[in-house]
Structure formats: C-alpha cells, structure tokens
Enzyme design. Structure first.
Site, PDB file in Angstrom:
ATOM      1  N   ASP A  38      -8.220   5.248   4.691  1.00 11.32           N
ATOM      2  CA  ASP A  38      -7.930   4.025   3.770  1.00 11.32           C
ATOM      3  C   ASP A  38      -9.208   3.374   3.177  1.00 11.32           C
ATOM      4  OD1 ASP A  38      -5.855   2.541   2.227  1.00 11.32           O
ATOM      5  OD2 ASP A  38      -6.480   0.869   3.446  1.00 11.32           O
ATOM      6  N   HIS A  51      -3.610   0.708  -3.346  1.00  9.61           N
ATOM      7  CA  HIS A  51      -3.559  -0.462  -2.266  1.00  9.61           C
ATOM      8  C   HIS A  51      -2.455  -1.476  -2.437  1.00  9.61           C
ATOM      9  CE1 HIS A  51      -7.934   0.254  -0.866  1.00  9.61           C
ATOM     10  NE2 HIS A  51      -7.385   1.426  -0.871  1.00  9.61           N
ATOM     11  N   CYS A  74     -10.254  -5.290  -0.209  1.00  8.54           N
ATOM     12  CA  CYS A  74     -11.561  -4.396  -0.339  1.00  8.54           C
ATOM     13  C   CYS A  74     -12.152  -4.518  -1.189  1.00  8.54           C
ATOM     14  CB  CYS A  74     -11.088  -3.122  -0.043  1.00  8.54           C
ATOM     15  SG  CYS A  74     -10.017  -2.093  -1.610  1.00  8.54           S
ATOM     16  N   SER A 119      -7.319  -8.833   4.054  1.00  5.90           N
ATOM     17  CA  SER A 119      -8.649  -9.216   3.267  1.00  5.90           C
ATOM     18  C   SER A 119      -8.680  -8.110   2.275  1.00  5.90           C
ATOM     19  CB  SER A 119      -9.607  -9.913   4.160  1.00  5.90           C
ATOM     20  OG  SER A 119     -10.731 -10.319   3.437  1.00  5.90           O
ATOM     21  N   CYS A 174      -9.976  -3.891  -4.745  1.00  6.11           N
ATOM     22  CA  CYS A 174      -9.107  -4.994  -4.909  1.00  6.11           C
ATOM     23  C   CYS A 174      -9.792  -6.285  -5.336  1.00  6.11           C
ATOM     24  CB  CYS A 174      -8.152  -4.943  -3.739  1.00  6.11           C
ATOM     25  SG  CYS A 174      -7.154  -3.645  -3.525  1.00  6.11           S
ATOM     26  N   ASN A 194       0.883  -1.170   0.158  1.00  4.58           N
ATOM     27  CA  ASN A 194      -0.079   0.043   0.053  1.00  4.58           C
ATOM     28  C   ASN A 194       0.841   1.260  -0.150  1.00  4.58           C
ATOM     29  OD1 ASN A 194      -1.585   2.317   1.227  1.00  4.58           O
ATOM     30  ND2 ASN A 194      -3.199   0.592   1.321  1.00  4.58           N
ATOM     31  N   GLU A 236      -2.423  -4.783  -3.092  1.00  9.18           N
ATOM     32  CA  GLU A 236      -3.007  -5.572  -4.028  1.00  9.18           C
ATOM     33  C   GLU A 236      -2.588  -4.986  -5.483  1.00  9.18           C
ATOM     34  OE1 GLU A 236      -5.697  -6.750  -0.824  1.00  9.18           O
ATOM     35  OE2 GLU A 236      -4.952  -4.929  -1.782  1.00  9.18           O
TER      36      GLU A 236
END
Length: 150
Positions: free
Chosen positions: A145, A55, A82, A80, A85, A44, A57
């Site tokens: 975020d 982010h 969002c 996990s 993503c 991130n 990912e």
C-alpha cells in the site's frame, strides 16, 4: 483541539476504516464535511476493488462527486495522508485536514502545511490501535500500500 463536530466526523472515518478491515482491506477511512454537514465517506478499497489508487481519502473524494469548491470543507482521515492523497488535497485546495493518527505512518503533514493546509493530528487511540493491528497481521499488504519494496 478537536471540536465535538470534529470528533463525530473522525469517528465516521474510523467506522469506514473498520469496515475496510472487516472486508480484508486496509483500515484507512475518510470523511468529507462542510461545517456540520457530511458530504461523503469512503475507505481504502485497493484490495476489494483491485484499484491501486483507491486510498481512503481518494475513495471519499470520489464518492463526494463533483464539488464546485472545497472552501470551508474539512477532510477527516484515520491515517496521515500519503503523497498521492496529499497532492490531491493540495490540488483541490481543501483547507483543513484532521488526521486520526500519524504514529504508524507519518504521511506528509509538512508538505500539506507548506501548501497552506491546516493539519490537525488527533492522536486517536482507536485509529492508532487498528492500524498497528493491521500492520502486525498483514505486513506485506501494508508494504504494498505504501509502495515499499520488500
């Protein structure tokens, strides 16, 4: 159950998360692999680059560059994903995601599974502890975020 390869790549994602934390950003990291071959890592960088969609990912996928296909690949992420993503994972047809933790943020594993993604939640204690520490230290940045209003 995580394989030794899964554990190694999740550790690479954690190392990225740790680096992001040390830079003053959010401690969320990712790694993309095909079998035992690492394609890319990322973290991130919203704070570091002033980029609202950077982010963990997304940064990892950006650093992976163009891929003809994501068949046979696994995306490792410390937290996990969002919805942004998760949507990208579905859009790119990434078949498997290994999640370090979903305790501090539940993310969207059901959405991913409904779209055919194999989701494995590792409940990694290092991922859980680092994210919990960050949330306690910088709750305003965390709320920003995940797009939560104060």
């Amino acid at each position: 159950m995580l394989s030794e390869t899964d554990k190694a790549f999740l550790r690479k994602a954690y190392d990225e998360a740790r680096q992001g934390y040390d830079e003053g950003g959010l401690p969320i990291g990712g790694a993309l692999a095909e079998g035992d071959r690492l394609i890319a890592t990322g973290r991130n960088r919203r704070v570091q680059e002033g980029d609202p969609i950077a982010h963990g990912e997304m940064d990892c996928l950006r650093r992976a560059g163009r891929q003809r296909s994501y068949r046979g690949m696994t995306l490792y992420t410390t937290l996990s994903p969002c919805m942004m993503c998760s949507g990208t994972i579905v859009q790119f047809a990434i078949p498997r995601v290994v999640v370090g933790e979903a305790e501090n943020f539940p993310g969207n594993p059901d959405f991913l599974r409904e779209h055919g993604v194999d989701v494995v939640v590792a409940d990694d204690p290092d991922c859980i502890a680092l994210m919990a520490r960050f949330i306690a230290e910088k709750p305003e940045l965390w709320a920003e975020d995940i797009a939560e209003d104060d």
